[in-house]
Design an enzyme around this catalytic site. Structure first.
Site, short mmCIF file in Angstrom:
data_model
loop_
_atom_site.label_atom_id
_atom_site.label_comp_id
_atom_site.label_asym_id
_atom_site.label_seq_id
_atom_site.Cartn_x
_atom_site.Cartn_y
_atom_site.Cartn_z
N THR A 197 1.38 -1.07 -0.55
CA THR A 197 0.01 0.17 0.44
C THR A 197 0.83 1.04 0.07
OG1 THR A 197 -1.62 -1.17 1.84
CG2 THR A 197 -1.29 0.65 1.56
N ILE A 226 -11.63 -7.10 0.50
CA ILE A 226 -11.62 -5.35 0.39
C ILE A 226 -10.77 -4.71 2.24
CG2 ILE A 226 -12.36 -3.13 0.22
CD1 ILE A 226 -14.33 -4.66 -1.50
N ASP A 228 -8.97 -1.69 4.90
CA ASP A 228 -9.77 -0.42 4.72
C ASP A 228 -9.20 0.71 3.20
OD1 ASP A 228 -6.55 -0.94 4.86
OD2 ASP A 228 -5.78 0.66 6.07
N THR A 248 -1.87 2.12 7.07
CA THR A 248 -1.43 1.37 6.25
C THR A 248 -1.18 -0.11 7.00
OG1 THR A 248 0.48 0.30 5.09
CG2 THR A 248 1.15 1.35 6.41
N GLN A 250 -3.31 -4.15 8.33
CA GLN A 250 -3.94 -4.78 8.86
C GLN A 250 -4.82 -4.35 8.96
OE1 GLN A 250 -3.44 -8.48 9.12
NE2 GLN A 250 -5.18 -9.02 9.29
C1 SD4 Z 1 -5.00 -3.81 3.28
N1 SD4 Z 1 -4.13 -1.74 4.34
O1 SD4 Z 1 -5.81 -3.55 2.07
C2 SD4 Z 1 -3.94 -2.74 3.13
C3 SD4 Z 1 -2.92 -3.29 3.36
C4 SD4 Z 1 -1.54 -2.93 3.52
O2 SD4 Z 1 0.45 -2.82 3.41
O3 SD4 Z 1 -1.24 -1.28 3.59
N2 SD4 Z 1 -0.53 -2.71 2.73
O4 SD4 Z 1 -5.69 -4.51 4.31
#
Ligand code: SD4
Length: 338
Positions: A197, A226, A228, A248, A250
């Site tokens: 991300t 999907i 956040d 960013t 989980q």
């Molecule tokens: C998610 N927040 O799809 C994103 C993943 C992420 O670095 O930030 N990865 O949950």
């Protein structure tokens, strides 16, 4: 707008030419300024800074900035990223401007620049969010080319590796502590990228805020999952009177606490950006519980209306890139909660 008394005070100090160079203030208080998550933020900030340095709008900066990351096939974000567990790359993105306009796309396939599609959703439709086939159809109708449905070489290797066990146990954003080259994101031993991300927030010379977030989501996620990142209020939130925040890590846990919106509301109550990010992270930790929290990562970054910025991580290893001058584009290691 400057109040007259404040203006006179500044004049006597010779500080009225705020212009497009960084204004002086306490450390970490800059304008214009752009922040973005992870190491790949250095290259993205460069593109955003090109917009900001010439007086451009924060909205254009945050779109142009993350397009660089989406473009890079050698990266964690965009079509070069890891696929879902069925072998398809599906992308999520959102964008928000100083007027609280926002646009978002999720579960989007075969389109190179989800962030620009999100902006079109914001500017050209009566909606905020389009997903899946509908989002793709809209993108194509707006002239975005439909790319081939094929994995990048890195993603193919990582997927083949993952298939050996086909274990649905996402290990997300637990960084190897070894510092990599500034513009190259850290890579996992199995060949996959360990974060997927980029979130970017910017304050422009006029004092307006905007933000963007774009992701391939968790590698090897369930099809249709999907996180956040495309959810306004969870992955990204902007309130032009208060500040902007992006997340960013989980996604499921960030959604649970409405991460970005929580940070902005905490800044509204008077907390500085770093303190607001920390407090939101404490809520995430409390919601998750310490033992489960040790297995995940989350990172927050924020800018306040006055140009003060900061970030906070759940665990060691989260960094963000800050840029406020031609020669000031650097990584900051966020303090960890655990
Ligand atoms: C998610 N927040 O799809 C994103 C993943 C992420 O670095 O930030 N990865 O949950």
């Amino acid at each position: 707008m400057l109040h007259r008394r404040h203006f006179l005070q500044l004049s006597s100090l010779g500080l009225t030419t705020l212009g497009f160079s960084s204004f002086r203030g306490k450390a970490g208080m800059k304008k214009p300024v752009v922040l973005s998550t992870w190491d790949a933020g250095i290259a993205a900030n460069k593109a955003a800074w090109n917009v900001l340095r010439s007086g451009g709008r924060a909205l254009d900066a945050v779109e142009q900035g993350v397009r660089i990351t989406e473009d890079s096939l050698n990266c964690c974000v965009g079509l070069g990223a890891n696929p879902d567990r069925d072998g398809f790359v599906t992308l999520d993105a959102c964008i928000m401007d100083e007027f609280a306009n926002c646009g978002s796309v999720a579960f989007l396939e075969r389109i190179k620049h989800p962030i620009s599609v999100a902006r079109r959703v914001m500017e050209k439709t009566p909606h905020v969010m389009l997903v899946g086939e509908g989002a793709q159809q809209f993108a194509v109708s707006e002239g975005f080319p439909l790319e081939k449905a094929e994995l990048s070489d890195d993603a193919k290797k990582a997927y083949e590796n993952w298939l050996k066990k086909s274990e649905y146990k996402p290990v997300i954003n637990i960084e190897n502590t070894k510092r990599q080259e500034a513009s190259v994101p850290a890579k996992l031993e199995n060949g996959g990228w360990n974060h997927d991300t980029i979130g970017m927030i910017a304050l422009d010379a006029k004092g307006n805020l905007s933000g963007s977030c774009t992701t391939s989501g968790m590698g090897f996620k369930m099809r249709g999952r999907i996180g956040d990142s495309p959810i306004i209020g969870a992955g990204l939130y902007v309130d032009n009177e208060v500040g902007a925040a992006v997340a960013t890590g989980q996604g499921e846990d960030i959604i649970r606490i409405c991460g970005a919106h929580t940070i902005v509301e905490l800044m509204r109550q008077g907390l500085a950006p770093e303190a607001a990010c920390k407090k939101a992270m404490e809520r995430l930790l409390k919601t998750k519980g310490i033992e489960k929290a040790k297995a995940i990562q989350a990172g927050f970054i924020a800018i306040a209306k006055n140009g003060e910025y900061g970030g906070f991580a759940l665990q060691k290893g989260f960094n963000y890139a800050v840029c406020y001058a031609d020669d000031k584009n650097f990584l900051v290691d966020a303090k960890p909660l655990i």
